[in-house]
Design an enzyme around this catalytic site. Structure first.
Site, mmCIF file in Angstrom:
data_model
loop_
_atom_site.group_PDB
_atom_site.id
_atom_site.type_symbol
_atom_site.label_atom_id
_atom_site.label_comp_id
_atom_site.label_asym_id
_atom_site.label_seq_id
_atom_site.Cartn_x
_atom_site.Cartn_y
_atom_site.Cartn_z
ATOM 1 N N GLU A 1 1.172 31.656 53.314
ATOM 2 C CA GLU A 1 -0.101 30.550 53.461
ATOM 3 C C GLU A 1 -1.486 31.393 54.001
ATOM 4 O O GLU A 1 -2.427 31.558 53.869
ATOM 5 C CB GLU A 1 -0.423 29.180 53.920
ATOM 6 C CG GLU A 1 -1.492 28.612 54.674
ATOM 7 C CD GLU A 1 -0.718 27.957 55.943
ATOM 8 O OE1 GLU A 1 -2.325 27.752 56.984
ATOM 9 O OE2 GLU A 1 -0.544 27.055 56.480
ATOM 10 N N SER B 1 10.617 29.223 56.617
ATOM 11 C CA SER B 1 10.162 27.686 56.633
ATOM 12 C C SER B 1 9.492 27.842 58.253
ATOM 13 O O SER B 1 10.195 28.156 59.219
ATOM 14 C CB SER B 1 10.605 26.748 56.699
ATOM 15 O OG SER B 1 9.955 25.319 56.989
#
Length: 336
Positions: free
Chosen positions: A148, A244
């Site tokens: 991201e 994650s």
């Protein structure tokens, strides 16, 4: 940071049952899939249904081992870079987003693309573009190497500086201290992010805030739920994968909020039974990229070891949903 989250209804003050049971589970709500993850996974499933395998996905569609392995079994081919996709083939961009350079490379290779970037990540990309055009220096709070962050910074690489660790604050070099704004990766710990903002503001007193919260509503909601139950827990188990970001943050939040211990696991089989020694209350939650079937498997595993009582701790009710990527909406419409 505001406490209100779009698409979320407050649940009032959570009540935690104290029935006197020797062993119990506190189950956080909300947990698991957020709207952006659900949209991305459904996008890949719909692409398989419409076009058949193979469907290529750049990077992991979401950061979860079970989801990736399940899709791979169905004919999805995960690649690290767009250059690995055969010319003219179909590629899906993951929920974490990609830079304009990746879009350009896909176009050069004549690839058919489906952009499954989470709309909340897209919002941050647009903020980067907006403030870059206004000639701001943009301080992006996030974790180095995360997809991201790479996609967001790629919108204006000459204007964005990454701030990851506390020592990064001293390395920031801006052109005009009166034109500096901070933005953030969507999956961070709210508390850690604000610590970094405070450090940055110590150097740049006029540091501007983003026009709206960048940290995803789901990330915030899951952290709030963990904070509510952690003080009651001898152990908090977070279902999620090691890559994650938001899942790892839940472990940190649980420990800071008062849990005696906390561990990140992908599957119930990874729980070390020694963790349960002397434990009466186990907290259970899951990251935003985790299907609830994995949580149910963990609850079954715990029940077999005497933790059959499950009390849900609800801090919010999420109502938000996102439409499929536009490329798929067009395809679905033409099929009907």
């Amino acid at each position: 940071m505001t406490s209100a989250s779009p698409g979320t209804e407050p649940a009032g003050t959570p009540t935690i049952s104290r029935s006197g049971a020797a062993k119990r589970v506190l189950l956080a709500k909300p947990r698991g899939y957020c709207a952006g993850v659900d949209r991305a996974v459904v996008a890949v499933e719909k692409a398989l249904e419409l076009y058949g395998p193979p469907v290529y996905v750049r990077k992991e569609i979401v950061h979860n081992r079970h989801v990736v392995e399940t899709l791979r079994e169905r004919g999805v081919i995960f690649v690290e870079e767009t250059s690995e996709v055969p010319e003219g083939a179909l590629v899906v961009f993951s929920a974490h987003g990609v830079s304009p350079a990746v879009h350009a490379e896909a176009e050069e290779r004549n690839l058919r693309t489906i952009d499954a970037t989470c709309p909340l990540v897209t919002k941050v990309h647009k903020e980067v573009n907006r403030f870059a055009k206004d000639d701001y220096d943009i301080l992006l709070i996030g974790h180095e190497g995360h997809e991201e962050v790479e996609g967001t910074a790629g919108e204006a690489p000459d204007k964005v500086q990454l701030v990851d660790k506390p020592e990064d604050v001293d390395k920031v070099d801006v052109r005009d201290p009166s034109k500096v704004i901070w933005l953030s990766q969507t999956t961070l710990s709210v508390d850690e992010t604000m610590e970094r903002v405070d450090q940055l503001r110590g150097r740049f007193p006029t540091l501007a805030d983003p026009p709206s919260d960048d940290i995803c509503y789901a990330t915030t909601n899951r952290q709030v739920a963990v904070k509510a139950m952690a003080p009651e827990c001898d152990l908090v188990l977070v279902v999620g994968s090691k890559n994650s970001s938001n899942s790892k943050r839940l472990v940190e939040v649980a420990l800071k909020a008062g849990a005696s211990a906390s561990h990140l696991i992908d599957f119930a089989s990874e729980v070390d039974e020694s963790w349960l020694e002397g434990v009466s209350t186990v907290g259970v939650t899951s990251g935003a990229s985790v299907p609830d079937v994995l949580v149910m498997d963990l609850l079954k595993w715990l029940a077999e070891r005497g933790y059959g009582q499950v009390d849900e701790v609800t801090t919010a009710n999420e109502k938000i949903a996102f439409a499929l990527p536009k490329e798929l909406r067009k395809a679905v419409k033409s099929e009907s």
